[in-house]
Design an enzyme around this catalytic site. Structure first.
Site, PDB file in Angstrom:
ATOM      1  N   HIS A 139       6.546   5.379 -12.314  1.00 58.07           N
ATOM      2  CA  HIS A 139       5.576   6.555 -12.240  1.00 58.07           C
ATOM      3  C   HIS A 139       5.965   7.412 -13.355  1.00 58.07           C
ATOM      4  O   HIS A 139       6.961   8.131 -13.022  1.00 58.07           O
ATOM      5  CB  HIS A 139       5.775   7.280 -10.706  1.00 58.07           C
ATOM      6  CG  HIS A 139       4.655   8.116 -10.402  1.00 58.07           C
ATOM      7  ND1 HIS A 139       3.257   8.125  -9.786  1.00 58.07           N
ATOM      8  CD2 HIS A 139       4.406   9.518 -11.080  1.00 58.07           C
ATOM      9  CE1 HIS A 139       2.752   9.115  -9.762  1.00 58.07           C
ATOM     10  NE2 HIS A 139       3.512   9.976 -10.642  1.00 58.07           N
ATOM     11  N   ALA A 156      -2.957  12.680  -2.679  1.00 64.64           N
ATOM     12  CA  ALA A 156      -3.610  12.095  -3.921  1.00 64.64           C
ATOM     13  C   ALA A 156      -3.534  10.785  -3.715  1.00 64.64           C
ATOM     14  O   ALA A 156      -3.060   9.808  -2.998  1.00 64.64           O
ATOM     15  CB  ALA A 156      -2.444  12.279  -5.221  1.00 64.64           C
ATOM     16  N   HIS A 166      -0.414  -3.681  -9.093  1.00 72.76           N
ATOM     17  CA  HIS A 166       0.104  -2.041  -8.691  1.00 72.76           C
ATOM     18  C   HIS A 166      -0.993  -1.826  -7.259  1.00 72.76           C
ATOM     19  O   HIS A 166      -1.869  -1.404  -7.420  1.00 72.76           O
ATOM     20  CB  HIS A 166      -0.049  -0.934  -9.441  1.00 72.76           C
ATOM     21  CG  HIS A 166       0.553   0.339  -9.049  1.00 72.76           C
ATOM     22  ND1 HIS A 166       1.471   1.018  -9.690  1.00 72.76           N
ATOM     23  CD2 HIS A 166       0.043   1.149  -7.986  1.00 72.76           C
ATOM     24  CE1 HIS A 166       1.562   2.090  -9.121  1.00 72.76           C
ATOM     25  NE2 HIS A 166       0.864   2.159  -8.023  1.00 72.76           N
ATOM     26  N   LEU A 206      -2.933  10.802  -8.357  1.00 73.41           N
ATOM     27  CA  LEU A 206      -1.713  11.019  -9.562  1.00 73.41           C
ATOM     28  C   LEU A 206      -1.371   9.950 -10.208  1.00 73.41           C
ATOM     29  O   LEU A 206      -1.160   8.828  -9.588  1.00 73.41           O
ATOM     30  CB  LEU A 206      -0.384  11.761  -8.830  1.00 73.41           C
ATOM     31  CG  LEU A 206      -0.821  13.296  -8.477  1.00 73.41           C
ATOM     32  CD1 LEU A 206       0.300  13.757  -7.285  1.00 73.41           C
ATOM     33  CD2 LEU A 206      -1.001  13.977  -9.655  1.00 73.41           C
ATOM     34  N   ASP A 226      -3.819   0.616  -8.387  1.00 72.71           N
ATOM     35  CA  ASP A 226      -3.180   1.785  -7.803  1.00 72.71           C
ATOM     36  C   ASP A 226      -4.280   2.161  -6.511  1.00 72.71           C
ATOM     37  O   ASP A 226      -4.449   3.245  -6.345  1.00 72.71           O
ATOM     38  CB  ASP A 226      -3.030   3.030  -8.546  1.00 72.71           C
ATOM     39  CG  ASP A 226      -2.153   3.923  -8.000  1.00 72.71           C
ATOM     40  OD1 ASP A 226      -1.461   3.823  -7.053  1.00 72.71           O
ATOM     41  OD2 ASP A 226      -2.250   5.210  -8.558  1.00 72.71           O
ATOM     42  N   HIS A 257      -5.952   7.010   1.900  1.00 72.20           N
ATOM     43  CA  HIS A 257      -5.868   7.894   2.884  1.00 72.20           C
ATOM     44  C   HIS A 257      -6.747   8.166   3.847  1.00 72.20           C
ATOM     45  O   HIS A 257      -8.037   8.165   3.405  1.00 72.20           O
ATOM     46  CB  HIS A 257      -5.319   9.172   1.967  1.00 72.20           C
ATOM     47  CG  HIS A 257      -4.201   9.013   1.191  1.00 72.20           C
ATOM     48  ND1 HIS A 257      -2.705   9.174   1.658  1.00 72.20           N
ATOM     49  CD2 HIS A 257      -3.939   8.900  -0.039  1.00 72.20           C
ATOM     50  CE1 HIS A 257      -1.996   9.173   0.608  1.00 72.20           C
ATOM     51  NE2 HIS A 257      -2.802   9.276  -0.368  1.00 72.20           N
ATOM     52  N   HIS A 278      -0.260   2.890 -14.064  1.00 71.25           N
ATOM     53  CA  HIS A 278      -1.346   3.623 -14.152  1.00 71.25           C
ATOM     54  C   HIS A 278      -1.547   4.707 -15.374  1.00 71.25           C
ATOM     55  O   HIS A 278      -1.529   6.039 -14.958  1.00 71.25           O
ATOM     56  CB  HIS A 278      -1.413   4.237 -12.745  1.00 71.25           C
ATOM     57  CG  HIS A 278      -0.263   4.984 -11.893  1.00 71.25           C
ATOM     58  ND1 HIS A 278       0.373   5.944 -12.673  1.00 71.25           N
ATOM     59  CD2 HIS A 278       0.176   4.659 -10.729  1.00 71.25           C
ATOM     60  CE1 HIS A 278       1.414   6.356 -11.905  1.00 71.25           C
ATOM     61  NE2 HIS A 278       1.352   5.388 -10.736  1.00 71.25           N
ATOM     62  N   HIS A 329      -1.235  -0.171  -3.277  1.00 69.81           N
ATOM     63  CA  HIS A 329      -0.601   0.518  -2.011  1.00 69.81           C
ATOM     64  C   HIS A 329      -1.442   0.066  -0.603  1.00 69.81           C
ATOM     65  O   HIS A 329      -2.526   0.282  -0.594  1.00 69.81           O
ATOM     66  CB  HIS A 329      -0.879   2.017  -1.849  1.00 69.81           C
ATOM     67  CG  HIS A 329      -0.231   2.748  -3.031  1.00 69.81           C
ATOM     68  ND1 HIS A 329       1.075   3.413  -3.095  1.00 69.81           N
ATOM     69  CD2 HIS A 329      -0.719   2.898  -4.301  1.00 69.81           C
ATOM     70  CE1 HIS A 329       1.704   3.665  -4.292  1.00 69.81           C
ATOM     71  NE2 HIS A 329       0.537   3.554  -5.040  1.00 69.81           N
ATOM     72  N   ASN A 360       6.129   2.856  -1.271  1.00 72.52           N
ATOM     73  CA  ASN A 360       6.519   4.232  -0.953  1.00 72.52           C
ATOM     74  C   ASN A 360       5.728   4.592   0.500  1.00 72.52           C
ATOM     75  O   ASN A 360       4.913   5.054   0.873  1.00 72.52           O
ATOM     76  CB  ASN A 360       5.630   5.081  -1.882  1.00 72.52           C
ATOM     77  CG  ASN A 360       4.198   4.928  -2.012  1.00 72.52           C
ATOM     78  OD1 ASN A 360       3.833   3.978  -1.744  1.00 72.52           O
ATOM     79  ND2 ASN A 360       3.336   6.128  -2.328  1.00 72.52           N
ATOM     80  N   ARG A 419       0.149   0.321   2.399  1.00 72.98           N
ATOM     81  CA  ARG A 419       0.426   1.106   3.660  1.00 72.98           C
ATOM     82  C   ARG A 419       1.029   0.143   4.894  1.00 72.98           C
ATOM     83  O   ARG A 419       1.515  -0.960   4.657  1.00 72.98           O
ATOM     84  CB  ARG A 419      -0.656   2.192   4.243  1.00 72.98           C
ATOM     85  CG  ARG A 419      -1.444   2.645   3.106  1.00 72.98           C
ATOM     86  CD  ARG A 419      -0.471   3.586   2.398  1.00 72.98           C
ATOM     87  NE  ARG A 419      -1.440   4.576   1.770  1.00 72.98           N
ATOM     88  CZ  ARG A 419      -0.960   5.079   0.395  1.00 72.98           C
ATOM     89  NH1 ARG A 419       0.111   4.963   0.244  1.00 72.98           N
ATOM     90  NH2 ARG A 419      -1.977   6.012   0.144  1.00 72.98           N
ATOM     91  N   LYS A 441      10.877   0.005  -8.163  1.00 68.34           N
ATOM     92  CA  LYS A 441       9.667   1.006  -8.558  1.00 68.34           C
ATOM     93  C   LYS A 441      10.486   2.489  -8.618  1.00 68.34           C
ATOM     94  O   LYS A 441      11.160   2.833  -7.784  1.00 68.34           O
ATOM     95  CB  LYS A 441       8.709   1.271  -7.328  1.00 68.34           C
ATOM     96  CG  LYS A 441       7.835   2.577  -7.629  1.00 68.34           C
ATOM     97  CD  LYS A 441       6.921   2.288  -8.948  1.00 68.34           C
ATOM     98  CE  LYS A 441       5.890   3.660  -9.173  1.00 68.34           C
ATOM     99  NZ  LYS A 441       4.774   3.341  -8.576  1.00 68.34           N
TER     100      LYS A 441
HETATM  101  O1  DOR Z   1      -2.613   9.162  -6.377  1.00 65.77           O
HETATM  102  C1  DOR Z   1      -1.634   8.436  -5.995  1.00 65.77           C
HETATM  103  N1  DOR Z   1      -1.418   8.080  -4.683  1.00 65.77           N
HETATM  104  N2  DOR Z   1      -0.673   8.163  -6.956  1.00 65.77           N
HETATM  105  C2  DOR Z   1       0.691   7.862  -6.411  1.00 65.77           C
HETATM  106  O2  DOR Z   1       1.331   7.692  -7.173  1.00 65.77           O
HETATM  107  C3  DOR Z   1       0.783   7.559  -5.025  1.00 65.77           C
HETATM  108  C4  DOR Z   1      -0.423   7.317  -4.484  1.00 65.77           C
HETATM  109  C5  DOR Z   1      -0.215   7.256  -2.787  1.00 65.77           C
HETATM  110  O3  DOR Z   1       0.594   6.573  -2.526  1.00 65.77           O
HETATM  111  O4  DOR Z   1      -1.180   7.604  -2.263  1.00 65.77           O
HETATM  112 ZN    ZN Z   2       0.649   3.975  -6.967  1.00 65.37          ZN
END
Ligand code: DOR
Ligand code: ZN
Length: 348
Positions: free
Chosen positions: A139, A266, A16, A222, A250, A254, A177, A18, A44, A20, A102
């Protein structure tokens, strides 16, 4: 260096993450590829990855962002919406573009606005997934504003997950997560039909870390970290050797400006030292022997994929303070006492 100061395990996978897109992708993808042979890539983006065509194009952008010679396989996922078509999803899975789908409840987290508003309406999709053995990644939080933010995972299990698994027998689902003892107990009770990923940060911080001397946006993600009893339950699950618990960072980068502001995003960015963070936890628990199963075996077996060839060696010693580029890595400022050996000559 004594042999117990080094640990060699089969190359691990991140189930899992991200990565980007654009500049951020180019910044973060090399970290994940350095540590992991494969990763389940979250869809996402804005706009989300909802078609096999978009997933194929995103996969190419990921591969283009890797350093020369990297050996890393991105496993793509389809972002489910109210409009997802079972036939198109099946074709994407059978063509080998999608590894899983997902489900974000609409509004649950970052870029989830296009997510599913009424999960019951997607039953035909879930039934198709059960039939073809396509994993559903969840999720697991309700979005009901009446439900306390710290209870949203436990309430999801009761209100959404248990009814879903009862309606669609044979569905191969992963509760992503997990953050609570409730989830640990529930997944254990399912004894293998339901998998769960556990992040490094939820093994390390509890909710106090959000307010240590002031507000700490870089510890906000999250599902949000819960109280200490839950962290301890997660540690017990991760080191237990139960094959339904496996590694999923996870890691969710950011830009610092999007974290340190009035309404911060988050997400916790662990990719630069993810394996070191897990090794530290397993070491603290006296369970280093169980790290390989959690990091390199159980996830692949759950997904029905071959185990990786090759190994990675960790050695005792402080991890490098890698990571910059306007994103704050989780490990910076923490004492990490494991590091990955990049140089094979240091291995013994
Ligand atoms: O903390 C998180 N960030 N939880 C998520 O489910 C999404 C993720 C994000 O894409 O930033
Ligand atoms: Zn995630």
């Amino acid at each position: 260096m004594a042999a117990s100061d080094q640990l060699t395990i089969r190359r691990p996978d991140d189930w899992h993450v991200h990565l980007r897109d654009g500049d951020m992708l180019r910044l973060v993808a090399p970290y994940t590829a350095r540590q992991f042979a494969r990763a389940i890539i979250m869809p996402n983006l804005a706009p989300p990855v909802t078609t096999a065509e978009a997933a194929g194009a995103y996969r190419r952008r990921i591969l283009d962002a890797l350093p020369e010679g990297a050996s890393f396989l991105p496993l793509m996922t389809c972002y489910l919406t109210d409009e997802t078509d079972a036939q198109a999803l099946e074709e994407g899975f059978l063509d080998g573009v999608f590894t899983a789908a997902k489900l974000y409840p609409a509004g649950a987290t970052t870029n989830s606005a296009a997510g599913v508003t009424d999960i019951n309406k997607l039953d035909p999709v879930f039934e198709r997934m059960a039939k073809i053995g396509m994993p559903l990644l969840l999720h697991g939080e309700v979005t009901d504003p009446e439900v306390d933010v710290f209870d949203r995972e436990a309430v999801f299990i009761e209100r959404v997950l248990e009814p879903l698994l009862a309606r669609v027998p044979g569905l191969k689902a992963v509760l992503e997560h997990i953050t609570t003892g409730d989830a640990v107990d529930y997944v254990n009770a399912k004894a293998g039909s339901l998998g769960a990923t556990i992040t490094a940060h939820h093994l390390i911080i509890n909710r106090n870390a959000l307010f240590e001397g002031g507000m700490r946006p870089h510890n906000y993600c999250l599902p949000v970290a819960k109280r200490e009893t839950h962290r301890l339950a997660l540690r017990g699950a991760a080191i237990s050797g139960a094959p339904w618990f496996f590694l999923g960072t996870d890691s969710a980068p950011h830009p610092i400006a999007d974290k340190e502001c009035d309404c911060g995003c988050a997400g916790i960015f662990t990719a630069p030292a993810a394996l070191e963070l897990y090794a530290q936890v397993f070491d603290e628990e006296g369970a280093l022997d169980n790290l390989e199963g959690f990091a390199s075996v159980f996830g692949a077996e759950f997904y029905g994929l071959p185990l990786n060839e090759g190994t990675v060696t960790l050695a005792r010693g402080s991890a490098p303070d890698a990571g910059d580029g306007g994103v704050q890595p989780f490990h910076v400022g923490r004492d990490l006492n494991w590091r990955i050996l990049d140089n094979p000559e240091e291995r013994r």
